[in-house]
Design a protein around this motif. Structure first.
Motif, PDB file in Angstrom:
ATOM      1  N   PHE A  53       0.822  -1.204   0.000  1.00 34.24           N
ATOM      2  CA  PHE A  53       0.000   0.000   0.000  1.00 34.24           C
ATOM      3  C   PHE A  53       0.865   1.268   0.000  1.00 34.24           C
ATOM      4  N   GLN A  54       0.194   2.410  -0.087  1.00 31.71           N
ATOM      5  CA  GLN A  54       0.906   3.698  -0.046  1.00 31.71           C
ATOM      6  C   GLN A  54       1.592   3.918   1.300  1.00 31.71           C
ATOM      7  N   HIS A  55       0.910   3.518   2.372  1.00 29.53           N
ATOM      8  CA  HIS A  55       1.358   3.914   3.710  1.00 29.53           C
ATOM      9  C   HIS A  55       1.893   2.755   4.538  1.00 29.53           C
ATOM     10  N   PHE A  56       2.505   1.784   3.881  1.00 27.03           N
ATOM     11  CA  PHE A  56       3.344   0.750   4.511  1.00 27.03           C
ATOM     12  C   PHE A  56       2.563  -0.270   5.340  1.00 27.03           C
ATOM     13  N   ASN A  57       1.649   0.187   6.221  1.00 25.23           N
ATOM     14  CA  ASN A  57       0.838  -0.714   7.056  1.00 25.23           C
ATOM     15  C   ASN A  57       1.683  -1.659   7.906  1.00 25.23           C
ATOM     16  N   LEU A  58       2.782  -1.168   8.434  1.00 22.69           N
ATOM     17  CA  LEU A  58       3.583  -1.951   9.375  1.00 22.69           C
ATOM     18  C   LEU A  58       3.017  -1.782  10.783  1.00 22.69           C
ATOM     19  N   PHE A  59       3.146  -2.809  11.609  1.00 23.62           N
ATOM     20  CA  PHE A  59       2.721  -2.707  12.999  1.00 23.62           C
ATOM     21  C   PHE A  59       3.750  -1.888  13.772  1.00 23.62           C
ATOM     22  N   PRO A  60       3.374  -0.704  14.279  1.00 23.51           N
ATOM     23  CA  PRO A  60       4.360   0.184  14.908  1.00 23.51           C
ATOM     24  C   PRO A  60       4.964  -0.366  16.203  1.00 23.51           C
ATOM     25  N   HIS A  61       4.241  -1.245  16.902  1.00 17.04           N
ATOM     26  CA  HIS A  61       4.716  -1.755  18.193  1.00 17.04           C
ATOM     27  C   HIS A  61       5.553  -3.024  18.040  1.00 17.04           C
ATOM     28  N   LYS A  62       5.768  -3.466  16.806  1.00 13.34           N
ATOM     29  CA  LYS A  62       6.565  -4.672  16.573  1.00 13.34           C
ATOM     30  C   LYS A  62       7.845  -4.330  15.814  1.00 13.34           C
ATOM     31  N   THR A  63       8.903  -5.097  16.075  1.00 13.18           N
ATOM     32  CA  THR A  63      10.154  -4.889  15.361  1.00 13.18           C
ATOM     33  C   THR A  63       9.973  -5.260  13.893  1.00 13.18           C
ATOM     34  N   ILE A  64      10.932  -4.887  13.076  1.00 16.73           N
ATOM     35  CA  ILE A  64      10.881  -5.245  11.655  1.00 16.73           C
ATOM     36  C   ILE A  64      10.855  -6.758  11.502  1.00 16.73           C
ATOM     37  N   MET A  65      11.671  -7.466  12.268  1.00 15.96           N
ATOM     38  CA  MET A  65      11.680  -8.930  12.192  1.00 15.96           C
ATOM     39  C   MET A  65      10.312  -9.497  12.550  1.00 15.96           C
ATOM     40  N   ASP A  66       9.696  -8.988  13.602  1.00 22.36           N
ATOM     41  CA  ASP A  66       8.369  -9.473  14.000  1.00 22.36           C
ATOM     42  C   ASP A  66       7.319  -9.148  12.941  1.00 22.36           C
ATOM     43  N   ASN A  67       7.418  -7.961  12.334  1.00 16.39           N
ATOM     44  CA  ASN A  67       6.502  -7.591  11.253  1.00 16.39           C
ATOM     45  C   ASN A  67       6.590  -8.584  10.101  1.00 16.39           C
ATOM     46  N   MET A  68       7.808  -9.018   9.805  1.00 18.76           N
ATOM     47  CA  MET A  68       8.021  -9.889   8.651  1.00 18.76           C
ATOM     48  C   MET A  68       7.639 -11.342   8.916  1.00 18.76           C
ATOM     49  N   THR A  69       7.787 -11.789  10.157  1.00 13.57           N
ATOM     50  CA  THR A  69       7.573 -13.212  10.439  1.00 13.57           C
ATOM     51  C   THR A  69       6.178 -13.529  10.975  1.00 13.57           C
ATOM     52  N   LEU A  70       5.409 -12.517  11.319  1.00 11.17           N
ATOM     53  CA  LEU A  70       4.102 -12.741  11.936  1.00 11.17           C
ATOM     54  C   LEU A  70       3.181 -13.594  11.060  1.00 11.17           C
ATOM     55  N   ALA A  71       2.972 -13.173   9.818  1.00 13.04           N
ATOM     56  CA  ALA A  71       2.050 -13.899   8.933  1.00 13.04           C
ATOM     57  C   ALA A  71       2.555 -15.298   8.574  1.00 13.04           C
ATOM     58  N   PRO A  72       3.829 -15.463   8.186  1.00 14.33           N
ATOM     59  CA  PRO A  72       4.297 -16.823   7.870  1.00 14.33           C
ATOM     60  C   PRO A  72       4.148 -17.795   9.034  1.00 14.33           C
TER      61      PRO A  72
END
Length: 260
Positions: free
Chosen positions: A102-121
């Motif tokens: 999306f335009q605005h990234f939609n990353l979870f602000p309270h989670k680290t980048i690693m957690d953002n990436m591994t949550l769904a898998p």
């Protein structure tokens, strides 16, 4: 080329048909296509893109993805013995095969980048944590952000966040990537780093549908360009055809304003 997504007479109306955001769009998206969708604001580009994975539910029309009409509640499937059975369409299963940026990234602000990436898998694909983290590190290395794995989104620039959003989508191993104006919220100096990642994806053969105002990207990376206006697909063709020999007056007028 084999067709991955077939869109037939797609419509999206609001206010009992008074507003036609999509007005009968028909197009095939082939495996390996880098399809770039251009057009003025309000033309229906984002509505079209978001309809492909039913984030927007169409008023009418069909979207056939991998042979299944995902707009229908049930689909007819042919079994190995040739018999046909009706089965419920699992839209969540199909969405897993469509990465969305999306335009605005939609990353979870309270989670680290690693957690953002591994949550769904981990939660959706039931991938083991160490396996998911190893895969995430490879993707972070690919976009030059391995050193930011333990950072939080607020510590990243807009361009870095968008690169993270792209590789986060890749964690699910999608068959197609959908980009909804991925650079429009970025400062100009950050646009290039995001487009470079998208260009590399295209070179690797990823099927992509990209709504963008970046005409340079459309010319250089796209193999097909769609021009939309007033909810309709007005013209389509190769970048060379659309940019150098536009046929419809609406496209000619649009290009006269966006090409310098």
């Amino acid at each position: 080329m084999s067709t991955l997504i077939s869109v037939n007479n797609l419509k999206k109306h609001y206010n009992k048909g008074a507003i036609k955001a999509l007005d009968g769009v028909t197009v095939d998206i082939n495996k390996g296509d880098v399809m770039v969708v251009i057009g003025p604001s309000g033309s229906g580009k984002s509505t079209f893109l978001r309809s492909l994975n039913l984030l927007e539910e169409p008023t009418d029309g069909d979207i056939i993805f991998n042979g299944v009409d995902i707009t229908k509640k049930k689909s007819v499937v042919t079994k190995a013995d040739g018999t046909k059975v009706k089965t419920k369409v699992n839209i969540d299963k199909h969405r897993q095969k469509m990465g969305m940026v999306f335009q605005h990234f939609n990353l979870f602000p309270h989670k680290t980048i690693m957690d953002n990436m591994t949550l769904a898998p981990i939660q959706v694909k039931h991938m083991k944590k160490d396996e998911a983290e190893a895969k995430a590190m490879k993707l972070l290395e690919r976009v030059g952000l391995a050193d930011r794995a333990n950072a939080y989104p607020i510590q990243l620039s807009g361009g870095q966040k968008q690169r993270i959003a792209i590789v986060r989508a890749l964690m699910m191993e999608p068959e197609v990537m959908l980009f909804d104006e991925p650079t429009s919220a970025l400062d100009p100096e950050m646009v290039g780093e995001v487009l470079e990642v998208m260009k590399e994806l295209a070179e690797d053969g990823m099927t992509m549908v990209v709504v963008t105002h970046e005409m340079g990207f459309a010319k250089e990376v796209g193999n097909r360009v769609l021009f939309m206006a007033d909810g309709k697909l007005m013209e389509e063709g190769s970048p060379d055809q659309l940019f150098n020999n536009p046929q419809c007056d609406r496209l000619k007028d649009f290009l006269s304003k966006v090409l310098i």
